[in-house]
Scaffold this motif. Structure first.
Motif, PDB file in Angstrom:
ATOM      1  N   GLY A 131       0.822  -1.210   0.000  1.00 18.32           N
ATOM      2  CA  GLY A 131       0.000   0.000   0.000  1.00 18.32           C
ATOM      3  C   GLY A 131       0.851   1.254   0.000  1.00 18.32           C
ATOM      4  N   ASN A 132       0.532   2.147   0.915  1.00 15.50           N
ATOM      5  CA  ASN A 132       1.191   3.454   0.963  1.00 15.50           C
ATOM      6  C   ASN A 132       2.419   3.503   1.868  1.00 15.50           C
ATOM      7  OD1 ASN A 132      -0.489   4.936  -0.829  1.00 15.50           O
ATOM      8  ND2 ASN A 132      -2.110   4.844   0.716  1.00 15.50           N
ATOM      9  N   GLU A 133       3.019   2.329   2.154  1.00 14.20           N
ATOM     10  CA  GLU A 133       4.145   2.301   3.091  1.00 14.20           C
ATOM     11  C   GLU A 133       5.267   3.255   2.675  1.00 14.20           C
ATOM     12  OE1 GLU A 133       2.571  -0.431   2.110  1.00 14.20           O
ATOM     13  OE2 GLU A 133       2.040  -1.579   3.909  1.00 14.20           O
ATOM     14  N   TRP A 134       5.737   3.137   1.416  1.00 17.96           N
ATOM     15  CA  TRP A 134       6.838   3.977   0.945  1.00 17.96           C
ATOM     16  C   TRP A 134       6.471   5.459   1.028  1.00 17.96           C
ATOM     17  CZ3 TRP A 134      11.738   2.941   0.486  1.00 17.96           C
ATOM     18  CH2 TRP A 134      12.149   1.632   0.219  1.00 17.96           C
ATOM     19  N   THR A 135       5.294   5.796   0.578  1.00 17.99           N
ATOM     20  CA  THR A 135       4.850   7.198   0.557  1.00 17.99           C
ATOM     21  C   THR A 135       4.861   7.804   1.958  1.00 17.99           C
ATOM     22  OG1 THR A 135       3.336   6.415  -1.127  1.00 17.99           O
ATOM     23  CG2 THR A 135       3.022   8.670  -0.375  1.00 17.99           C
ATOM     24  N   TYR A 136       4.255   7.079   2.908  1.00 20.33           N
ATOM     25  CA  TYR A 136       4.131   7.641   4.259  1.00 20.33           C
ATOM     26  C   TYR A 136       5.485   7.715   4.962  1.00 20.33           C
ATOM     27  CZ  TYR A 136      -0.937   6.934   3.716  1.00 20.33           C
ATOM     28  OH  TYR A 136      -2.240   6.957   3.287  1.00 20.33           O
ATOM     29  N   PRO A 159       7.652   5.553  17.882  1.00 16.76           N
ATOM     30  CA  PRO A 159       8.185   6.594  16.995  1.00 16.76           C
ATOM     31  C   PRO A 159       7.276   6.827  15.776  1.00 16.76           C
ATOM     32  CG  PRO A 159       9.904   5.032  17.597  1.00 16.76           C
ATOM     33  CD  PRO A 159       8.597   4.438  18.039  1.00 16.76           C
ATOM     34  N   ASN A 160       7.310   8.072  15.282  1.00 19.77           N
ATOM     35  CA  ASN A 160       6.464   8.462  14.158  1.00 19.77           C
ATOM     36  C   ASN A 160       6.731   7.621  12.906  1.00 19.77           C
ATOM     37  OD1 ASN A 160       4.403  10.252  13.297  1.00 19.77           O
ATOM     38  ND2 ASN A 160       5.896  11.483  12.176  1.00 19.77           N
ATOM     39  N   ILE A 161       8.005   7.265  12.704  1.00 17.72           N
ATOM     40  CA  ILE A 161       8.362   6.518  11.490  1.00 17.72           C
ATOM     41  C   ILE A 161       7.707   5.129  11.494  1.00 17.72           C
ATOM     42  CG2 ILE A 161      10.576   5.626  12.373  1.00 17.72           C
ATOM     43  CD1 ILE A 161      11.685   6.300   9.518  1.00 17.72           C
ATOM     44  N   ASN A 162       7.579   4.532  12.671  1.00 19.83           N
ATOM     45  CA  ASN A 162       6.878   3.246  12.765  1.00 19.83           C
ATOM     46  C   ASN A 162       5.375   3.433  12.563  1.00 19.83           C
ATOM     47  OD1 ASN A 162       9.324   3.196  14.779  1.00 19.83           O
ATOM     48  ND2 ASN A 162       9.020   1.110  14.105  1.00 19.83           N
ATOM     49  N   ALA A 163       4.851   4.523  13.104  1.00 18.25           N
ATOM     50  CA  ALA A 163       3.424   4.794  12.966  1.00 18.25           C
ATOM     51  C   ALA A 163       3.063   5.042  11.493  1.00 18.25           C
ATOM     52  CB  ALA A 163       3.025   5.978  13.829  1.00 18.25           C
ATOM     53  N   ALA A 164       4.007   5.626  10.743  1.00 23.84           N
ATOM     54  CA  ALA A 164       3.769   5.862   9.310  1.00 23.84           C
ATOM     55  C   ALA A 164       3.506   4.532   8.606  1.00 23.84           C
ATOM     56  CB  ALA A 164       4.968   6.579   8.690  1.00 23.84           C
ATOM     57  N   LEU A 165       4.344   3.539   8.940  1.00 20.89           N
ATOM     58  CA  LEU A 165       4.127   2.186   8.400  1.00 20.89           C
ATOM     59  C   LEU A 165       2.755   1.653   8.825  1.00 20.89           C
ATOM     60  CD1 LEU A 165       7.283  -0.073   8.933  1.00 20.89           C
ATOM     61  CD2 LEU A 165       6.040   0.317   6.809  1.00 20.89           C
TER      62      LEU A 165
END
Ligand SMILES: *Cc1c(COP(=O)(O)O)cnc(C)c1O
Length: 399
Positions: free
Chosen positions: A34-39, A268-274
């Motif tokens: 899905g949008n993993e890379w984008t986020y 962390p935000n980077i994990n939440a993005a995933l």
């Protein structure tokens, strides 16, 4: 039905369901489509990679909406979430906490982190989880209600809480458990690490106790790399959980004040993005999981000596991991089957070693564990990744 037990037949049947043309089939692989890379890129571009950032709140909101629980607090992993749930519900050193004998180590370890003692409860074949009827009979014998709560007459210790765990995504029978817990004034913390997307009588797992936890480890139904969440409908528990997981720091623009022992447990935000990208795909994941379970069930319907575990009528399961259950009399063949499948590139594994058999927990109290012992001898997890049904679909289309 051919009434002869045959490992060869079992492996052939497994292969009918597994996708063709692959050298190795994992038990459970993450799926990023899905949008993993984008986020994640947006997150890096914004510079907000750590524990404050918009993806954390967005992910929490998605979890609240999906589960129907009022408050979700994203944390570093499911084990930390369990630790905090026990603390905020008042589990303290020297208390006993009832947990299933058959669970992942994290459930028992979290109890130890609080200085409390795990007290092991039997499991039932109907749900693969804690047996509430047997628990009630047991407590009728050993427990005593005093003004300060429920006490173990044998050890003299307070019994503070129960942690039912929804094994491989299959919900525990919660209604009778709720009754027992009311009778003995025990708190319920649901270990829903494996059951995101699983429902008990129409209610998402994690909604029925005082608090619950989820895990987003790499092998769970959705992943944030590592991660977890605390769920609760109780506003004051939610704010306490938020506070304690951010070093118990009092909000202030520059000064550092802390009013109790806290932990650095926020996600962390980077994990939440995933996580946000994964949540968007969760309904599709569950459809595929349920379809895979259906295919296993169909394929094994006529195979002698084994069955594929099926959800109870009260459950709607995410089928996170499918379970091949050997009949008791063939459980001696379990290790041979594990050996044969793994050596042929099909990853399978047994249930966890029962907690009271581990050196750290062998002196902990437990009831009769016949149900859990039998399940432990008979369970084999079989490959259950999202995408497996599609893999086969593509193969068929191409051939
Ligand atoms: C995965 C899992 C947890 C939490 O594990 P983390 O790796 O810390 O996120 C807790 N309980 C059970 C039953 C689990 O399967």
């Amino acid at each position: 039905m051919n009434r002869e037990f045959s490992l060869d037949r079992i492996i052939k049947t497994l292969k009918m369901v597994l996708p063709g043309g692959q050298e190795y089939i994992a038990l459970h692989e993450p799926f990023f489509n899905g949008n993993e890379w984008t986020y994640v890129k947006k997150c890096l571009d914004s510079g907000w990679v750590s524990s404050s950032g918009e993806y954390v709140s967005l992910f929490e909101k998605q979890l609240e909406e999906y589960t129907g629980v009022k408050y979700a607090i994203a944390v570093v992993n499911g084990s930390a979430a369990l630790h905090i749930c026990l603390l905020i519900l008042g589990v303290s050193a020297g208390d006993e906490v009832l947990i299933p004998a058959m669970t992942f180590i994290a459930t028992a370890n979290a109890v130890s982190y609080c200085g409390a003692i795990p007290h092991f409860v039997d499991c039932e074949a109907r749900t693969l989880g804690l047996n509430p009827f047997k628990l009630e009979k047991y407590l009728d014998e050993i427990a005593q209600i005093r003004t300060e709560g429920c006490f173990n007459k044998i050890t003299g210790r307070r019994i503070k809480a129960v942690v039912p765990m929804h094994t491989f995504g299959q919900p525990v029978d919660m209604d009778p458990l709720l009754e027992v817990c009311q009778k003995y004034s025990l708190e319920i913390i649901e270990d829903a690490a494996e059951s995101l997307g699983s429902y008990y009588k129409g209610q998402h797992t994690g909604r029925l106790g005082q608090a619950a936890i989820l895990s987003f480890n790499g092998n769970k139904i959705i992943t944030t790399g590592g991660g977890g969440a605390i769920l609760t409908n109780n506003e004051s528990l939610a704010s306490l959980a938020r506070h304690i997981t951010t070093q118990a720091k009092l909000p202030h623009p520059w000064s550092f004040h802390h009013d109790m022992q806290g932990f650095n447990y926020r996600m962390p935000n980077i994990n939440a993005a995933l996580g946000c990208a994964q949540m968007e795909q969760l309904p599709g994941f569950i459809e595929q999981k349920r379809e895979l379970a259906r295919r296993y069930q169909e394929a094994f319907a006529e195979v002698f000596g084994v069955e594929i575990f099926q959800e109870d009528a009260f459950a709607h399961s995410n089928y996170w991991l499918n379970v091949l259950l050997l009949d008791e009399e063939y459980s001696v063949q379990r290790d041979k089957l594990l050996e044969l499948t793994n050596s042929q590139g099909i990853m399978t594994r047994p249930a966890w070693t029962l907690m009271p058999q581990l050196p750290m927990f062998q002196h902990c109290p437990h009831m009769d564990l016949r149900g859990a012992e039998s399940l432990e001898r008979r369970i084999i997890n079989v490959p259950s990744s999202v995408g497996m049904t599609r893999g086969r679909f593509f193969c068929q289309e191409n051939s």
